[in-house]
Scaffold this motif. Sequence first.
Motif, PDB file in Angstrom:
ATOM      1  N   THR A 124     -19.619 -22.543  45.056  1.00 36.65           N
ATOM      2  CA  THR A 124     -20.524 -21.730  44.971  1.00 36.65           C
ATOM      3  C   THR A 124     -20.276 -20.370  43.946  1.00 36.65           C
ATOM      4  OG1 THR A 124     -20.243 -20.039  46.810  1.00 36.65           O
ATOM      5  CG2 THR A 124     -21.511 -22.246  47.122  1.00 36.65           C
ATOM      6  N   ILE A 162     -25.920 -16.075  42.258  1.00 36.55           N
ATOM      7  CA  ILE A 162     -26.289 -17.457  42.714  1.00 36.55           C
ATOM      8  C   ILE A 162     -26.852 -18.173  41.522  1.00 36.55           C
ATOM      9  CG2 ILE A 162     -28.090 -18.273  44.057  1.00 36.55           C
ATOM     10  CD1 ILE A 162     -27.789 -15.884  46.006  1.00 36.55           C
ATOM     11  N   ARG A 182     -28.330 -18.137  49.443  1.00 29.73           N
ATOM     12  CA  ARG A 182     -26.733 -18.196  49.257  1.00 29.73           C
ATOM     13  C   ARG A 182     -26.698 -19.443  50.332  1.00 29.73           C
ATOM     14  NH1 ARG A 182     -23.510 -15.975  46.991  1.00 29.73           N
ATOM     15  NH2 ARG A 182     -23.813 -13.889  45.974  1.00 29.73           N
ATOM     16  N   GLU A 237     -27.267 -22.558  48.332  1.00 30.85           N
ATOM     17  CA  GLU A 237     -26.307 -23.003  47.345  1.00 30.85           C
ATOM     18  C   GLU A 237     -25.091 -23.643  47.858  1.00 30.85           C
ATOM     19  OE1 GLU A 237     -24.265 -19.840  45.319  1.00 30.85           O
ATOM     20  OE2 GLU A 237     -24.421 -20.665  43.372  1.00 30.85           O
ATOM     21  N   PRO A 260     -19.300 -15.211  49.208  1.00 32.04           N
ATOM     22  CA  PRO A 260     -20.423 -15.500  49.861  1.00 32.04           C
ATOM     23  C   PRO A 260     -21.157 -14.549  50.936  1.00 32.04           C
ATOM     24  CG  PRO A 260     -18.342 -16.136  51.198  1.00 32.04           C
ATOM     25  CD  PRO A 260     -18.117 -15.799  49.594  1.00 32.04           C
TER      26      PRO A 260
END
Length: 251
Positions: free
Chosen positions: A81, A85, A156, A159, A176
């Motif tokens: 990730t 984002i 988040r 993702e 994160p």
Amino acid sequence: MLRTEGVTMKFGGLTAVSELSLDIGKGEIVGLIGPNGAGKTTAFNVITGVTPPTEGKVFFKGEDVTGLARHQVTRRGMARTFQNIRLFKDLSVLENVLVGCHLQMDSGLFASTLHLPGYRRKDREARAFAMELLAEVGLAGEAGELAVSLPYGKQRRLEIARALATRPALLLLDEPAAGMNPQESVELMHFIRRIRDQFDLTILLIEHHMQVVMGICQKLWVLEYGVTIAQGDPAAIQRDPKVIEAYLGVE
Ligand SMILES: Nc1ncnc2c1ncn2[C@@H]1O[C@H](COP(=O)(O)OP(=O)(O)OP(=O)(O)O)[C@@H](O)[C@H]1O
């Protein structure tokens, strides 16, 4: 699971990462920390095949993957990730996860364009798997909504669901907990542990949020100006004078 040997990344005269040697075992949750500009994202980019390193090697599941392209690395079971984002904003929540599924499907453009029966079956399976993943991350109810309409914390999670859709063995998470409040951060820690167990993952994460880092990581690497200044378990890192000076002291 992941090993880097003396990975160095230079941009002109700037050494963003210098001789980084990571060693991450299967099932571990490992943190890569350090002040802004320390080279953490650059290290992620080298590991995931965004840019080949100037020097050094990356081994994934025992295989030398140095210099392989991003999609080749994805196929071998690495997913990530991003700090900012990166969702497909015009696509629905479900479609965003399907993009991840299709990255891992082996039917070519030919089969998908002609909608051959084999492709249709795979597509059905992908949709079922995507819905399962959305349920896992608590977004099943929002499957039809536009990704961009979700609040930040849910984006988040989406993702992460999209990354999981590629069926990774190693998941790299770039900050994160960014933008999360303390309560959300605690939930995130439980969430990361749960997906590690459930999907049999190894996790490498970049994180500035010390409560999260110390709470879930078994091992840490600390970078400053690209150089590894400390490496060890969270308790040892918290006591390390170099780390306190470089990083924790300014928190
Ligand atoms: N493509 C690039 N070209 C030139 N310099 C770059 C490039 N990418 C990164 N850098 C430089 O490399 C250094 C390390 O940057 P990097 O983004 O990896 O740090 P970071 O530890 O991830 O920082 P942050 O916590 O702010 O995300 C910085 O000095 C940055 O300006």
